[in-house]
Write a protein that holds these residues in place. Structure first.
Motif, PDB file in Angstrom:
ATOM      1  N   LEU A   1     -13.729  -3.509   9.974  1.00 39.68           N
ATOM      2  CA  LEU A   1     -12.734  -2.440  10.078  1.00 39.68           C
ATOM      3  C   LEU A   1     -12.261  -2.091   8.677  1.00 39.68           C
ATOM      4  CD1 LEU A   1     -10.670  -0.687  11.726  1.00 39.68           C
ATOM      5  CD2 LEU A   1      -9.136  -2.662  11.609  1.00 39.68           C
ATOM      6  N   LEU A   2     -12.358  -0.838   8.311  1.00 39.11           N
ATOM      7  CA  LEU A   2     -11.849  -0.367   7.028  1.00 39.11           C
ATOM      8  C   LEU A   2     -10.490   0.286   7.267  1.00 39.11           C
ATOM      9  CD1 LEU A   2     -12.190   0.164   4.017  1.00 39.11           C
ATOM     10  CD2 LEU A   2     -13.406   2.279   4.598  1.00 39.11           C
ATOM     11  N   ASP A   3      -9.452  -0.293   6.703  1.00 39.99           N
ATOM     12  CA  ASP A   3      -8.074   0.132   6.937  1.00 39.99           C
ATOM     13  C   ASP A   3      -7.577   0.876   5.700  1.00 39.99           C
ATOM     14  OD1 ASP A   3      -5.484   0.419   7.732  1.00 39.99           O
ATOM     15  OD2 ASP A   3      -5.129  -1.699   8.171  1.00 39.99           O
ATOM     16  N   LEU A   4      -7.662   2.205   5.728  1.00 38.44           N
ATOM     17  CA  LEU A   4      -7.280   3.025   4.584  1.00 38.44           C
ATOM     18  C   LEU A   4      -5.768   3.225   4.545  1.00 38.44           C
ATOM     19  CD1 LEU A   4     -10.029   5.796   4.747  1.00 38.44           C
ATOM     20  CD2 LEU A   4     -10.036   3.681   3.419  1.00 38.44           C
ATOM     21  N   GLY A   5      -5.153   2.925   3.410  1.00 39.13           N
ATOM     22  CA  GLY A   5      -3.704   3.020   3.303  1.00 39.13           C
ATOM     23  C   GLY A   5      -3.040   2.035   4.242  1.00 39.13           C
ATOM     24  N   GLY A   6      -3.616   0.828   4.346  1.00 43.80           N
ATOM     25  CA  GLY A   6      -3.208  -0.142   5.372  1.00 43.80           C
ATOM     26  C   GLY A   6      -1.878  -0.833   5.142  1.00 43.80           C
ATOM     27  N   GLY A   7      -1.296  -0.692   3.955  1.00 44.30           N
ATOM     28  CA  GLY A   7       0.032  -1.254   3.707  1.00 44.30           C
ATOM     29  C   GLY A   7       0.115  -2.750   3.923  1.00 44.30           C
ATOM     30  N   SER A   8       0.976  -3.168   4.825  1.00 49.80           N
ATOM     31  CA  SER A   8       1.167  -4.596   5.099  1.00 49.80           C
ATOM     32  C   SER A   8      -0.055  -5.226   5.744  1.00 49.80           C
ATOM     33  CB  SER A   8       2.381  -4.790   6.014  1.00 49.80           C
ATOM     34  OG  SER A   8       2.118  -4.281   7.316  1.00 49.80           O
ATOM     35  N   GLY A   9      -0.973  -4.412   6.225  1.00 49.33           N
ATOM     36  CA  GLY A   9      -2.154  -4.938   6.906  1.00 49.33           C
ATOM     37  C   GLY A   9      -1.910  -5.276   8.355  1.00 49.33           C
ATOM     38  N   ALA A  10      -0.788  -4.815   8.911  1.00 51.58           N
ATOM     39  CA  ALA A  10      -0.412  -5.187  10.277  1.00 51.58           C
ATOM     40  C   ALA A  10      -1.488  -4.820  11.295  1.00 51.58           C
ATOM     41  CB  ALA A  10       0.913  -4.524  10.648  1.00 51.58           C
TER      42      ALA A  10
ATOM     43  N   ALA B   1     -11.848  -7.327   8.455  1.00 47.41           N
ATOM     44  CA  ALA B   1     -11.130  -6.122   8.052  1.00 47.41           C
ATOM     45  C   ALA B   1     -10.992  -6.053   6.545  1.00 47.41           C
ATOM     46  CB  ALA B   1      -9.748  -6.087   8.696  1.00 47.41           C
ATOM     47  N   ILE B   2     -11.007  -4.848   6.032  1.00 48.82           N
ATOM     48  CA  ILE B   2     -10.759  -4.584   4.616  1.00 48.82           C
ATOM     49  C   ILE B   2      -9.623  -3.575   4.523  1.00 48.82           C
ATOM     50  CG2 ILE B   2     -11.680  -3.510   2.527  1.00 48.82           C
ATOM     51  CD1 ILE B   2     -14.359  -4.715   3.140  1.00 48.82           C
ATOM     52  N   VAL B   3      -8.632  -3.891   3.699  1.00 48.30           N
ATOM     53  CA  VAL B   3      -7.473  -3.022   3.525  1.00 48.30           C
ATOM     54  C   VAL B   3      -7.564  -2.348   2.163  1.00 48.30           C
ATOM     55  CG1 VAL B   3      -4.961  -2.881   3.411  1.00 48.30           C
ATOM     56  CG2 VAL B   3      -6.048  -4.498   4.983  1.00 48.30           C
ATOM     57  N   LEU B   4      -7.510  -1.035   2.154  1.00 50.38           N
ATOM     58  CA  LEU B   4      -7.516  -0.262   0.922  1.00 50.38           C
ATOM     59  C   LEU B   4      -6.143   0.359   0.717  1.00 50.38           C
ATOM     60  CD1 LEU B   4      -9.236   1.090  -1.404  1.00 50.38           C
ATOM     61  CD2 LEU B   4      -9.472   3.031   0.139  1.00 50.38           C
ATOM     62  N   ASP B   5      -5.529   0.067  -0.436  1.00 49.57           N
ATOM     63  CA  ASP B   5      -4.214   0.643  -0.732  1.00 49.57           C
ATOM     64  C   ASP B   5      -3.978   0.598  -2.235  1.00 49.57           C
ATOM     65  OD1 ASP B   5      -1.492   1.582  -0.473  1.00 49.57           O
ATOM     66  OD2 ASP B   5      -1.563   0.865   1.591  1.00 49.57           O
ATOM     67  N   LEU B   6      -2.794   1.012  -2.655  1.00 46.09           N
ATOM     68  CA  LEU B   6      -2.439   0.988  -4.064  1.00 46.09           C
ATOM     69  C   LEU B   6      -2.425  -0.450  -4.577  1.00 46.09           C
ATOM     70  CD1 LEU B   6       0.488   3.572  -3.946  1.00 46.09           C
ATOM     71  CD2 LEU B   6      -1.837   3.985  -4.733  1.00 46.09           C
ATOM     72  N   PRO B   7      -2.671  -0.665  -5.873  1.00 40.41           N
ATOM     73  CA  PRO B   7      -2.763  -2.017  -6.415  1.00 40.41           C
ATOM     74  C   PRO B   7      -1.540  -2.887  -6.109  1.00 40.41           C
ATOM     75  CG  PRO B   7      -3.535  -0.433  -8.029  1.00 40.41           C
ATOM     76  CD  PRO B   7      -2.985   0.368  -6.879  1.00 40.41           C
ATOM     77  N   ALA B   8      -0.339  -2.332  -6.304  1.00 41.65           N
ATOM     78  CA  ALA B   8       0.872  -3.124  -6.058  1.00 41.65           C
ATOM     79  C   ALA B   8       1.005  -3.498  -4.593  1.00 41.65           C
ATOM     80  CB  ALA B   8       2.102  -2.336  -6.518  1.00 41.65           C
ATOM     81  N   VAL B   9       0.595  -2.609  -3.715  1.00 39.21           N
ATOM     82  CA  VAL B   9       0.731  -2.839  -2.278  1.00 39.21           C
ATOM     83  C   VAL B   9      -0.182  -3.966  -1.811  1.00 39.21           C
ATOM     84  CG1 VAL B   9       0.440  -1.830   0.019  1.00 39.21           C
ATOM     85  CG2 VAL B   9       1.467  -0.488  -1.822  1.00 39.21           C
ATOM     86  N   THR B  10      -1.403  -4.038  -2.353  1.00 39.20           N
ATOM     87  CA  THR B  10      -2.344  -5.037  -1.864  1.00 39.20           C
ATOM     88  C   THR B  10      -1.923  -6.456  -2.225  1.00 39.20           C
ATOM     89  OG1 THR B  10      -3.758  -4.762  -3.830  1.00 39.20           O
ATOM     90  CG2 THR B  10      -4.291  -3.449  -1.877  1.00 39.20           C
ATOM     91  N   VAL B  11      -1.072  -6.624  -3.235  1.00 38.84           N
ATOM     92  CA  VAL B  11      -0.499  -7.943  -3.523  1.00 38.84           C
ATOM     93  C   VAL B  11       0.328  -8.400  -2.330  1.00 38.84           C
ATOM     94  CG1 VAL B  11       1.085  -9.226  -5.016  1.00 38.84           C
ATOM     95  CG2 VAL B  11      -0.477  -7.542  -6.012  1.00 38.84           C
ATOM     96  N   VAL B  12       1.122  -7.479  -1.795  1.00 37.67           N
ATOM     97  CA  VAL B  12       1.962  -7.782  -0.636  1.00 37.67           C
ATOM     98  C   VAL B  12       1.107  -7.950   0.617  1.00 37.67           C
ATOM     99  CG1 VAL B  12       3.894  -6.957   0.764  1.00 37.67           C
ATOM    100  CG2 VAL B  12       3.827  -6.482  -1.700  1.00 37.67           C
ATOM    101  N   THR B  13       0.068  -7.131   0.747  1.00 42.14           N
ATOM    102  CA  THR B  13      -0.842  -7.263   1.886  1.00 42.14           C
ATOM    103  C   THR B  13      -1.406  -8.675   1.956  1.00 42.14           C
ATOM    104  OG1 THR B  13      -1.508  -4.973   1.465  1.00 42.14           O
ATOM    105  CG2 THR B  13      -2.803  -6.217   3.061  1.00 42.14           C
ATOM    106  N   GLN B  14      -1.815  -9.191   0.812  1.00 41.79           N
ATOM    107  CA  GLN B  14      -2.388 -10.536   0.773  1.00 41.79           C
ATOM    108  C   GLN B  14      -1.395 -11.574   1.260  1.00 41.79           C
ATOM    109  OE1 GLN B  14      -5.622 -11.046   0.016  1.00 41.79           O
ATOM    110  NE2 GLN B  14      -5.326 -13.162   0.684  1.00 41.79           N
TER     111      GLN B  14
END
Length: 285
Positions: free
Chosen positions: A172-181, A195-208
């Motif tokens: 699943l490719l989650d574009l602009g996935g934010g928190s990854g919920a 699943a792969i979450v694509l978002d802004l660099p700062a956001v993906t730190v939080v996603t992780q």
């Protein structure tokens, strides 16, 4: 009195007064969240005196807020006069529940002064920033933002996983996935899915952080990128087999003409090699 006078509805200011003073309802709701009133009531504070004691406020102030919450229908009284939460408040506003939506409900609280300065904003002739609040997103801002979106996004993600059949999908490719919920709930519901979450660099730190918190770190990845025009397509090539620039379509908003990028296909193939739409995300560029 004529028949016409009887049938004609009386025009008054009730609706206008309600709009003009609507901010008071928001203020009471925020105060109830701050004081954890819904949690105290859920845990047995069934009288004004009990609410006052649990919230560490005076009996007078407890009466004030309880009376308004009753008028708003956020808490109710049973036949014995005992307080209990309205069903939606019991489900979403009790802070000890994993469905607690308090952070989301109060997320826009900091914007209240700006709304009351709307006249000046509308008169401002300065062009708006391209991405608004997202243009200079930091990790700390992303963490605060997604603490709010996560509180309600996990419920939306559960609904997504129930209503979208991904049993024959592998990724699943989650574009602009934010928190990854959405992705978190999807991989929990479908053991064979990654699943792969694509978002802004700062956001993906939080996603992780949310991925690790939900113990699904082995089921997904974060891919960072600025979600803008052709660059997005080139980044998607690095996400794995099966995603090509052709999967992106450029369109125009009917109102304003801003360009969009849309993901129109879900990552993954069924046994026949066919790819179907499972989710569509879109954003302005």
């Amino acid at each position: 009195m004529s028949e016409q006078q009887i049938d004609t509805p009386r025009i008054d200011t009730i609706r206008l007064q309600s709009i003009a003073r609507g901010f008071t309802e928001t203020a009471v709701f925020y105060a109830a969240i701050d004081l954890d009133i819904f949690t105290h009531v859920s845990q047995g504070a069934a009288t004004i005196e009990a609410v006052a004691s649990a919230a560490n406020i005076t009996a007078l102030n407890a009466e004030r807020i309880v009376v308004v919450l009753l008028a708003l229908g956020l808490i109710e009284k049973d036949d014995a006069g005992h307080l209990h939460n309205a069903p939606d408040c019991e489900k979403f506003m009790v802070s000890t529940s994993d469905r607690f939506a308090g952070p989301w409900m109060t997320f826009t609280r900091r914007e209240v002064p700006q709304w009351f300065d709307l006249t000046a904003t509308l008169r401002d002739l300065t062009p708006p920033a391209e991405l608004g609040m997202y243009d200079d997103m930091t990790v700390e801002r992303a963490r605060k933002y997604h603490a709010a979106t996560y509180s309600i996004g996990m419920g939306a993600g559960r609904r997504f996983a129930r209503h979208v059949d991904m049993s024959s999908r592998t990724r699943l490719l989650d574009l602009g996935g934010g928190s990854g919920a959405y992705s978190i709930q999807a991989v929990k519901a479908y053991p064979g899915l990654q699943a792969i979450v694509l978002d802004l660099p700062a956001v993906t730190v939080v996603t992780q952080e949310y991925i690790e918190q939900n113990h699904v770190a082995d089921r997904g990845n974060n891919i960072w990128g600025r979600l803008r025009e052709q660059r997005t397509a080139s980044w998607l090539r690095h996400c794995g087999d099966g995603v090509q620039p052709a999967d992106l379509q450029r369109s125009k908003h009917s109102e304003g003409g801003a360009e969009d990028l849309r993901c129109t296909r879900t990552w993954g193939r069924d046994a026949s090699g066919r790819r179907d739409v499972a989710r569509r995300r879109r954003w302005s560029t």
